[in-house]
Design a protein around this motif. Structure first.
Motif, PDB file in Angstrom:
ATOM      1  N   ASN A   5       0.621  -1.145  -0.260  1.00  0.00           N
ATOM      2  CA  ASN A   5       0.369  -0.403   0.235  1.00  0.00           C
ATOM      3  C   ASN A   5       1.029   1.222   0.087  1.00  0.00           C
ATOM      4  O   ASN A   5       0.391   2.238  -0.002  1.00  0.00           O
ATOM      5  N   TYR A   7       2.372   4.546  -1.538  1.00  0.00           N
ATOM      6  CA  TYR A   7       2.236   5.130  -2.791  1.00  0.00           C
ATOM      7  C   TYR A   7       4.261   5.981  -2.901  1.00  0.00           C
ATOM      8  O   TYR A   7       4.428   5.470  -3.979  1.00  0.00           O
ATOM      9  N   HIS A 128      -6.043  12.779  -3.528  1.00  0.00           N
ATOM     10  CA  HIS A 128      -4.723  11.884  -3.728  1.00  0.00           C
ATOM     11  C   HIS A 128      -3.936  11.416  -2.764  1.00  0.00           C
ATOM     12  O   HIS A 128      -3.963  12.156  -1.593  1.00  0.00           O
ATOM     13  N   PRO A 129      -2.991  10.337  -2.304  1.00  0.00           N
ATOM     14  CA  PRO A 129      -2.993  10.285  -1.477  1.00  0.00           C
ATOM     15  C   PRO A 129      -1.498  11.007  -0.898  1.00  0.00           C
ATOM     16  O   PRO A 129      -1.484  11.406   0.375  1.00  0.00           O
ATOM     17  N   GLU A 149       7.758   7.735  -6.584  1.00  0.00           N
ATOM     18  CA  GLU A 149       7.089   6.547  -6.303  1.00  0.00           C
ATOM     19  C   GLU A 149       7.439   5.686  -6.761  1.00  0.00           C
ATOM     20  O   GLU A 149       8.336   5.282  -6.593  1.00  0.00           O
ATOM     21  N   ARG A 177      -0.377   5.061   0.394  1.00  0.00           N
ATOM     22  CA  ARG A 177      -2.491   4.841  -0.802  1.00  0.00           C
ATOM     23  C   ARG A 177      -3.194   4.716  -0.164  1.00  0.00           C
ATOM     24  O   ARG A 177      -4.113   6.126  -0.011  1.00  0.00           O
TER      25      ARG A 177
END
Length: 178
Positions: A5, A7, A128-129, A149, A177
């Motif tokens: 998870n 990001y 957005h994360p 990322e 995320r």
């Protein structure tokens, strides 16, 4: 290696020069999936951040397809389906097809540009994360951020975090995320 998870890793910098230097260093280090956030456009970031924009290729292809469809549609109707000899002109006279051919080329290219922009920019994304990081609110006023990322091939949480800390960043965050 990478949490499912995750990001990415985000760092904050004091000024635009630090952000540009960090973006160049990330590119030289082999990172390809990263993004910079600043309150105003910085010209030097365009050269520092890798980008390959498929939108222009898609728009050109759609324009060519629209021109081909417009021309073939008129040719098929005028020469095959309903051939009419008016004034001794040939039924497949291309000068009379130019206007519609151009119009359909522009229409297809315009639609490809509009929907391609929506697709490639991820619209309509309401979240957005990076919004989870409290300091990211300053990205629109006086903050300078660089986020590498997790989908980058060279990404490793520990090494990437150390890399960003070594670039004289103010603070480094690990972004999830969810």
């Amino acid at each position: 290696m990478t949490r499912p998870n995750a990001y990415g890793i985000m760092a904050e910098f004091e000024d635009p020069d630090g952000l540009v230097a960090a973006a160049r260093a990330a590119r030289e280090a082999g990172y390809r999936r990263f993004e910079a956030y600043s309150p105003y456009p910085i010209k030097e970031l365009e050269e520092a951040i890798p980008s390959w924009n498929m939108l222009s290729t898609m728009v050109f292809g759609a324009g060519v397809a629209g021109a081909f469809i417009g021309f073939y549609m008129q040719y098929f109707i005028a020469a095959d389906v309903y051939p009419t000899n008016i004034g001794g002109r040939p039924v497949n006279s291309w000068p009379m097809f130019v206007v519609i051919t151009f119009a359909l080329a522009v229409l297809f290219a315009l639609c490809a540009a509009f929907f391609g922009t929506l697709f490639f920019e991820g619209f309509p994304a309401l979240y957005h994360p990076l919004f989870r990081v409290p300091a990211f609110k300053r990205a629109s006023s006086d903050g300078f951020f660089l986020c590498i990322e997790a989908r980058d091939g060279k990404f490793h949480p520990l090494y990437t975090s150390r890399f960003l800390q070594a670039l004289d960043s103010v603070k480094v965050w690990e972004v999830d995320r969810e």
